[in-house]
Design a protein around this motif. Structure first.
Motif, PDB file in Angstrom:
ATOM      1  N   HIS A   1       0.838  -1.196   0.000  1.00  0.00           N
ATOM      2  CA  HIS A   1       0.000   0.000   0.000  1.00  0.00           C
ATOM      3  C   HIS A   1       0.875   1.250   0.000  1.00  0.00           C
ATOM      4  N   ARG A   2       1.883   1.229   0.860  1.00  0.00           N
ATOM      5  CA  ARG A   2       2.760   2.400   0.968  1.00  0.00           C
ATOM      6  C   ARG A   2       3.564   2.604  -0.316  1.00  0.00           C
ATOM      7  N   ALA A   3       4.070   1.504  -0.841  1.00  0.00           N
ATOM      8  CA  ALA A   3       4.898   1.590  -2.053  1.00  0.00           C
ATOM      9  C   ALA A   3       4.084   2.166  -3.220  1.00  0.00           C
ATOM     10  N   ILE A   4       2.881   1.660  -3.420  1.00  0.00           N
ATOM     11  CA  ILE A   4       2.041   2.112  -4.538  1.00  0.00           C
ATOM     12  C   ILE A   4       1.657   3.582  -4.368  1.00  0.00           C
ATOM     13  N   THR A   5       1.299   3.939  -3.136  1.00  0.00           N
ATOM     14  CA  THR A   5       0.895   5.314  -2.870  1.00  0.00           C
ATOM     15  C   THR A   5       2.031   6.275  -3.194  1.00  0.00           C
TER      16      THR A   5
ATOM     17  N   ASP B   1      -5.326  -6.315  -4.089  1.00  0.00           N
ATOM     18  CA  ASP B   1      -4.617  -5.410  -3.163  1.00  0.00           C
ATOM     19  C   ASP B   1      -4.324  -4.050  -3.758  1.00  0.00           C
ATOM     20  N   VAL B   2      -3.679  -4.065  -4.929  1.00  0.00           N
ATOM     21  CA  VAL B   2      -3.269  -2.794  -5.530  1.00  0.00           C
ATOM     22  C   VAL B   2      -4.497  -1.997  -5.961  1.00  0.00           C
ATOM     23  N   SER B   3      -5.500  -2.711  -6.492  1.00  0.00           N
ATOM     24  CA  SER B   3      -6.729  -2.034  -6.912  1.00  0.00           C
ATOM     25  C   SER B   3      -7.397  -1.348  -5.737  1.00  0.00           C
ATOM     26  N   LEU B   4      -7.409  -2.019  -4.604  1.00  0.00           N
ATOM     27  CA  LEU B   4      -8.046  -1.453  -3.421  1.00  0.00           C
ATOM     28  C   LEU B   4      -7.307  -0.187  -2.983  1.00  0.00           C
ATOM     29  N   THR B   5      -5.984  -0.286  -2.961  1.00  0.00           N
ATOM     30  CA  THR B   5      -5.180   0.887  -2.605  1.00  0.00           C
ATOM     31  C   THR B   5      -5.489   2.046  -3.537  1.00  0.00           C
ATOM     32  N   LEU B   6      -5.496   1.761  -4.835  1.00  0.00           N
ATOM     33  CA  LEU B   6      -5.749   2.827  -5.813  1.00  0.00           C
ATOM     34  C   LEU B   6      -7.135   3.426  -5.623  1.00  0.00           C
ATOM     35  N   SER B   7      -8.109   2.550  -5.413  1.00  0.00           N
ATOM     36  CA  SER B   7      -9.470   3.070  -5.330  1.00  0.00           C
ATOM     37  C   SER B   7      -9.680   3.879  -4.049  1.00  0.00           C
ATOM     38  N   GLN B   8      -8.889   3.562  -3.018  1.00  0.00           N
ATOM     39  CA  GLN B   8      -8.980   4.373  -1.793  1.00  0.00           C
ATOM     40  C   GLN B   8      -8.293   5.715  -1.978  1.00  0.00           C
ATOM     41  N   MET B   9      -7.310   5.721  -2.865  1.00  0.00           N
ATOM     42  CA  MET B   9      -6.479   6.905  -3.022  1.00  0.00           C
ATOM     43  C   MET B   9      -7.076   7.936  -3.965  1.00  0.00           C
ATOM     44  N   LEU B  10      -7.722   7.457  -5.031  1.00  0.00           N
ATOM     45  CA  LEU B  10      -8.215   8.397  -6.036  1.00  0.00           C
ATOM     46  C   LEU B  10      -9.435   7.855  -6.760  1.00  0.00           C
TER      47      LEU B  10
END
Ligand code: ADP
Ligand code: MG
Length: 356
Positions: free
Chosen positions: A198-202, A226-235
């Motif tokens: 999560h941190r790395a992708i952000t 995982d990555v999709s969830l991070t992205l969707s939370q971010m933007l």
């Protein structure tokens, strides 16, 4: 004597062939000018330079003018474009209009190929594009685009004098590219635990100096959410393109990807069928898309030229050289871009995001 405003009010009521609403409603009529001999110049403001079949607009404008105004002279239609988008990167301080994720249920179906060609294709159509390889488990974009350099961090200063660092993307055939692959050794097995990933992708997305982009294409890892969830939370993403091959088993995998995107609330832009042909068959994805009520973005035949250019790091050449895949690839780019524009009209405005 014919006036600009007479023609203008008539054209405002014309329906855009792709978006199904009037030019007036869509704000697509850029201008009308009547010159000597009643020659008419109409400027159409497209929602994306990747608008498919602009000629249909030319035909509709011409026939409407000739039918409605008997004394009209020649009619010229000029195009401008202004990419519409959710200001996807806005919440992160980025100037990215549309973030598009490319996903698949499993590896090896051509997800990276589709991500890279979407990026180069949209660029060749006149859009400002970036490509981010977020496939932490198999980052293949650097190889495919032939960019093996290392991105450098550059120090910047805020207006109040505070220093901060931004990562400069690698430029590959004019495209801004960043890959997780640049930050791990090629033979190093990386086990990403949730929070670290999560941190790395952000960071990766936020700290890259993308500049202004119409579209940022993200190559996701296959399967996992995982990555999709991070992205969707971010933007607010414009949506996801799901890649699959025509076989039934790959279609089942595609179903998993679709339900994963639905769970993390990323809209599905549509399905791409890759490797269509004698070996894997054809049409499976199209039928599946219809059945699920999601758009079909096109098929990409199996073609050694794609594999060879991808392996040699010259995937960009699919758009600069004459080859059988260029047409299908551009079609996929256009249908994706117009689907984004269509979706912007349908989806209610997301809170905290503004339409730009
Ligand atoms: N339409 C196609 N025709 C021929 N080869 C293809 C096609 N699409 C992808 N490939 C090749 O298949 C392999 C896997 O594609 P890739 O994009 O890396 O898949 P993924 O990212 O889903 O793992 C690569 O060697 C690529 O060049
Ligand atoms: Mg890949």
């Amino acid at each position: 004597m014919l006036t600009d405003s007479q023609i203008s009010s008539r054209l405002q009521t014309l329906t855009d062939p792709e978006l199904g609403r009037s030019f007036g409603e869509l704000g697509m009529l850029g201008g009308v000018a009547v010159g000597p001999n009643n020659a008419v110049t109409v400027t159409i403001d497209l929602p994306t330079p990747a608008y498919p079949g602009k000629n249909r607009i030319v035909d509709a404008v011409r026939s409407t003018i000739s039918q409605s105004f008997a004394d009209a002279g020649s009619v010229e239609v000029a195009f401008k474009s202004n990419v519409r988008g959710l200001n996807s990167g806005g919440t992160l301080g980025l100037k990215i209009k549309n973030v598009v994720a490319v996903g698949s249920g499993k590896g090896g179906v051509g997800k990276s190929t589709v991500a890279a060609t979407l990026a180069y294709g949209l660029k060749s159509l006149g859009c400002q594009v970036g490509l981010m390889d977020a496939d932490v488990y198999g980052p293949s974009i650097p190889h495919m685009v032939g960019a093996h350099g290392r991105p450098v961090a550059v120090k910047h200063k805020t207006s109040t004098g505070e220093e901060f660092e931004r990562i400069e993307p690698v430029i590959a055939n004019g495209l801004k590219v960043i890959s997780m692959g640049y930050f791990v050794q090629p033979d190093q097995a990386v086990i990403w635990r949730g929070p670290l990933l999560h941190r790395a992708i952000t960071q990766f997305l936020k700290d890259t100096d993308w500049g202004e982009l119409d579209y940022l294409i993200i190559d996701l890892p296959p399967g996992t959410g995982d990555v999709s969830l991070t992205l969707s939370q971010m933007l607010g993403l414009a949506g996801a393109v799901v890649v699959c091959t025509p076989q039934q088993v790959a279609l089942l995998d595609a179903m998993k990807a679709i339900s994963m995107f639905r769970q993390v609330k990323i809209p599905i832009l549509g399905l791409v069928e890759n490797m269509t042909g004698e070996i894997f068959g054809r049409g499976g994805a199209k039928n599946k898309a219809e059945e699920l009520g999601i758009p079909f973005l096109g098929e990409l035949p199996i073609d050694a030229g794609i594999r060879i250019r991808g392996d040699d790091g010259h995937i960009a050449n699919l758009f600069s050289e004459d080859n059988p895949s260029r047409g299908p690839l551009l079609g996929i780019c256009e249908r994706t871009a117009i689907q984004i524009a269509r979706q912007l009209l349908e989806t209610p405005k997301m809170p905290s995001l503004e339409i730009i």
